[in-house]
Design a protein around this motif. Structure first.
Motif, PDB file in Angstrom:
ATOM      1  N   UNK A  97       0.805  -1.213   0.000  1.00  0.00           N
ATOM      2  CA  UNK A  97       0.000   0.000   0.000  1.00  0.00           C
ATOM      3  C   UNK A  97       0.837   1.261   0.000  1.00  0.00           C
ATOM      4  N   UNK A  98       0.159   2.385   0.028  1.00  0.00           N
ATOM      5  CA  UNK A  98       0.815   3.693   0.058  1.00  0.00           C
ATOM      6  C   UNK A  98       0.066   4.587   1.042  1.00  0.00           C
ATOM      7  N   UNK A  99       0.246   4.352   2.354  1.00  0.00           N
ATOM      8  CA  UNK A  99      -0.493   5.123   3.360  1.00  0.00           C
ATOM      9  C   UNK A  99      -0.265   6.628   3.247  1.00  0.00           C
ATOM     10  N   UNK A 100       0.926   7.033   2.867  1.00  0.00           N
ATOM     11  CA  UNK A 100       1.206   8.465   2.779  1.00  0.00           C
ATOM     12  C   UNK A 100       0.307   9.138   1.741  1.00  0.00           C
ATOM     13  N   UNK A 101       0.203   8.530   0.570  1.00  0.00           N
ATOM     14  CA  UNK A 101      -0.657   9.112  -0.457  1.00  0.00           C
ATOM     15  C   UNK A 101      -2.124   9.028  -0.048  1.00  0.00           C
ATOM     16  N   UNK A 102      -2.543   7.912   0.546  1.00  0.00           N
ATOM     17  CA  UNK A 102      -3.940   7.758   0.965  1.00  0.00           C
ATOM     18  C   UNK A 102      -4.336   8.855   1.947  1.00  0.00           C
ATOM     19  N   UNK A 103      -3.461   9.165   2.866  1.00  0.00           N
ATOM     20  CA  UNK A 103      -3.761  10.208   3.859  1.00  0.00           C
ATOM     21  C   UNK A 103      -3.665  11.603   3.240  1.00  0.00           C
ATOM     22  N   UNK A 104      -2.781  11.758   2.270  1.00  0.00           N
ATOM     23  CA  UNK A 104      -2.668  13.056   1.602  1.00  0.00           C
ATOM     24  C   UNK A 104      -3.957  13.410   0.871  1.00  0.00           C
ATOM     25  N   UNK A 105      -4.601  12.428   0.245  1.00  0.00           N
ATOM     26  CA  UNK A 105      -5.856  12.694  -0.460  1.00  0.00           C
ATOM     27  C   UNK A 105      -6.880  13.267   0.516  1.00  0.00           C
ATOM     28  N   UNK A 106      -6.965  12.669   1.701  1.00  0.00           N
ATOM     29  CA  UNK A 106      -7.953  13.115   2.689  1.00  0.00           C
ATOM     30  C   UNK A 106      -7.698  14.544   3.146  1.00  0.00           C
ATOM     31  N   UNK A 107      -6.450  14.976   3.150  1.00  0.00           N
ATOM     32  CA  UNK A 107      -6.147  16.339   3.608  1.00  0.00           C
ATOM     33  C   UNK A 107      -6.722  17.410   2.683  1.00  0.00           C
ATOM     34  N   UNK A 108      -7.078  17.037   1.471  1.00  0.00           N
ATOM     35  CA  UNK A 108      -7.632  18.014   0.528  1.00  0.00           C
ATOM     36  C   UNK A 108      -9.160  17.968   0.460  1.00  0.00           C
ATOM     37  N   UNK A 109      -9.785  17.227   1.364  1.00  0.00           N
ATOM     38  CA  UNK A 109     -11.242  17.112   1.345  1.00  0.00           C
ATOM     39  C   UNK A 109     -11.912  18.464   1.584  1.00  0.00           C
ATOM     40  N   UNK A 110     -11.496  19.185   2.619  1.00  0.00           N
ATOM     41  CA  UNK A 110     -12.136  20.463   2.935  1.00  0.00           C
ATOM     42  C   UNK A 110     -11.966  21.466   1.804  1.00  0.00           C
ATOM     43  N   UNK A 111     -10.803  21.504   1.218  1.00  0.00           N
ATOM     44  CA  UNK A 111     -10.554  22.446   0.118  1.00  0.00           C
ATOM     45  C   UNK A 111     -11.560  22.262  -0.999  1.00  0.00           C
ATOM     46  N   UNK A 112     -11.945  21.018  -1.265  1.00  0.00           N
ATOM     47  CA  UNK A 112     -12.816  20.728  -2.400  1.00  0.00           C
ATOM     48  C   UNK A 112     -14.255  20.412  -1.981  1.00  0.00           C
ATOM     49  N   UNK A 113     -14.582  20.675  -0.719  1.00  0.00           N
ATOM     50  CA  UNK A 113     -15.958  20.551  -0.271  1.00  0.00           C
ATOM     51  C   UNK A 113     -16.498  19.148  -0.303  1.00  0.00           C
ATOM     52  N   UNK A 114     -15.689  18.191   0.177  1.00  0.00           N
ATOM     53  CA  UNK A 114     -16.154  16.806   0.200  1.00  0.00           C
ATOM     54  C   UNK A 114     -15.644  16.126   1.461  1.00  0.00           C
ATOM     55  N   UNK A 115     -15.879  14.827   1.574  1.00  0.00           N
ATOM     56  CA  UNK A 115     -15.546  14.061   2.775  1.00  0.00           C
ATOM     57  C   UNK A 115     -14.740  12.840   2.370  1.00  0.00           C
ATOM     58  N   UNK A 116     -13.534  12.726   2.917  1.00  0.00           N
ATOM     59  CA  UNK A 116     -12.625  11.638   2.556  1.00  0.00           C
ATOM     60  C   UNK A 116     -11.951  11.138   3.829  1.00  0.00           C
ATOM     61  N   UNK A 117     -11.956   9.832   4.043  1.00  0.00           N
ATOM     62  CA  UNK A 117     -11.342   9.257   5.233  1.00  0.00           C
ATOM     63  C   UNK A 117     -10.389   8.139   4.837  1.00  0.00           C
ATOM     64  N   UNK A 118      -9.137   8.184   5.311  1.00  0.00           N
ATOM     65  CA  UNK A 118      -8.229   7.050   5.093  1.00  0.00           C
ATOM     66  C   UNK A 118      -8.472   5.987   6.166  1.00  0.00           C
ATOM     67  N   UNK A 119      -8.494   4.725   5.768  1.00  0.00           N
ATOM     68  CA  UNK A 119      -8.746   3.619   6.699  1.00  0.00           C
ATOM     69  C   UNK A 119      -7.615   2.596   6.569  1.00  0.00           C
ATOM     70  N   UNK A 120      -6.983   2.273   7.702  1.00  0.00           N
ATOM     71  CA  UNK A 120      -5.880   1.306   7.670  1.00  0.00           C
ATOM     72  C   UNK A 120      -6.241  -0.012   8.353  1.00  0.00           C
ATOM     73  N   UNK A 121      -7.511  -0.260   8.592  1.00  0.00           N
ATOM     74  CA  UNK A 121      -7.988  -1.490   9.221  1.00  0.00           C
ATOM     75  C   UNK A 121      -7.615  -2.693   8.342  1.00  0.00           C
ATOM     76  N   UNK A 122      -6.875  -3.666   8.880  1.00  0.00           N
ATOM     77  CA  UNK A 122      -6.469  -4.824   8.060  1.00  0.00           C
ATOM     78  C   UNK A 122      -7.652  -5.705   7.651  1.00  0.00           C
ATOM     79  N   UNK A 123      -8.807  -5.532   8.299  1.00  0.00           N
ATOM     80  CA  UNK A 123      -9.976  -6.338   7.964  1.00  0.00           C
ATOM     81  C   UNK A 123     -10.923  -5.628   6.994  1.00  0.00           C
ATOM     82  N   UNK A 124     -10.533  -4.476   6.514  1.00  0.00           N
ATOM     83  CA  UNK A 124     -11.337  -3.774   5.520  1.00  0.00           C
ATOM     84  C   UNK A 124     -11.479  -4.664   4.290  1.00  0.00           C
ATOM     85  N   UNK A 125     -12.701  -4.912   3.815  1.00  0.00           N
ATOM     86  CA  UNK A 125     -12.865  -5.803   2.647  1.00  0.00           C
ATOM     87  C   UNK A 125     -12.186  -5.250   1.398  1.00  0.00           C
TER      88      UNK A 125
END
Length: 300
Positions: A97-125
């Motif tokens: 995976x690429x946790x750094x990029x996944x979390x970076x995407x979420x940091x731009x949620x407010x700028x673009x008026x949306x909702x984005x959450x990074x999830x690192x749960x190993x049981x995520x389907x």
């Protein structure tokens, strides 16, 4: 500064992970063009070393109150589809995976008026819109090598989102890539028109010929848009989304919309290269189209 170095609208249908003999049985003795197309795409693009991370915009992963990015260091296990376990059962996957990029995407949620959450749960389907394409494009030729393969992350398609929401996610993704040092390939994993034949007749329409698309009108809409995408006319694609939605594209075409949101939307001029014929999958429209970054950028 990071950049998107390639992008594609790719079909992930279960057929592509069936044995060739089974594919031919379903298709009157002929093979689908989707599998050899992925082999050519792997050789042309995915075996090169000019990218770091693949981002899959996964049309099968339906979230509800936000967009979600996979933020695990690694996703590994055996995948069995809840939808089609007879054809996709205990498929091994081991995806860095690429946790750094996944979390970076979420940091731009407010700028673009949306909702984005990074999830690192190993049981995520995980879903076959990611697994099937990784199986063709991400598996290393020699799995016993010590170095990991390329990094892959997935982003779900929010089922309460509309066209504008998908574009906003794409804008956030584009900003996050630019703010990192990542060279990224985007995969919009999903179909075009997407209506299945009813169960009692579905087995009469398993062959890949486009005459099996659910309606002639849906086929015509798909083929017209393939022409626009091959010509790089993404503006027309976007301007006619209300019309296309009447043909029920998979996931409201969110996978493509997120991709084009990251590539510049109306201003994107990148033409598409066909890596398959336009094909049927039990009523739905499928194609592989790859877009290369132009010499002066995606909006040149």
């Amino acid at each position: 500064m990071g950049e998107i170095v390639g992008a594609g609208l790719l079909a992930h249908v279960p057929t592509i992970v069936l044995p060739e003999v089974t594919r031919r049985e379903l298709n009157g003795g002929e093979d689908t063009t989707l599998v050899p197309g992925l082999k050519r795409l792997r050789a042309d693009v995915f075996e090169r070393d000019d990218y770091d991370t693949v981002v899959v915009l996964d049309s099968h992963w339906a979230t509800t109150v936000e967009f979600v990015t996979t933020a695990q260091e690694r996703r590994a296990g055996l995948y069995t589809s809840e939808e089609l376990p007879r054809g996709m059962s205990r498929m091994p996957y081991d995806i860095p995976g690429d946790p750094e990029l996944a979390r970076a995407v979420a940091r731009y949620a407010d700028k673009h008026g949306t909702y984005i959450t990074p999830i690192d749960d190993p049981y995520l389907p995980i879903y076959y819109a990611t697994v099937n394409l990784w199986t063709h494009l991400g598996v290393r030729d020699n799995p016993y090598l010590d170095e990991p393969g390329k990094k892959w992350i997935s982003i779900g398609v929010c089922q309460t989102a509309d066209t504008e929401d998908f574009l906003r996610l794409g804008r956030a993704l584009g900003d996050a890539i630019a703010a990192t040092d990542r060279r990224v390939l985007l995969i919009a994993s999903g179909a075009m028109s997407h209506t299945f034949w009813p169960l009692r007749v579905i087995r009469d329409h398993e062959a890949s010929g486009p005459e099996h698309i659910f309606t002639p009108q849906a086929r015509a809409a798909d083929e017209e848009r393939i022409g626009w995408l091959r010509a790089g006319d993404h503006a027309r694609m976007l301007d006619t989304m209300p019309e296309f939605l009447t043909f029920k594209p998979e996931a409201r075409f969110g996978h493509y919309l997120m991709m084009i949101g990251a590539l510049g939307e109306h201003a994107c001029k990148a033409p598409g290269r066909l890596y398959s014929e336009y094909e049927n999958s039990v009523g739905t429209g499928q194609v592989h189209l790859w877009f290369d970054r132009l010499e002066n950028g995606w909006t040149a």
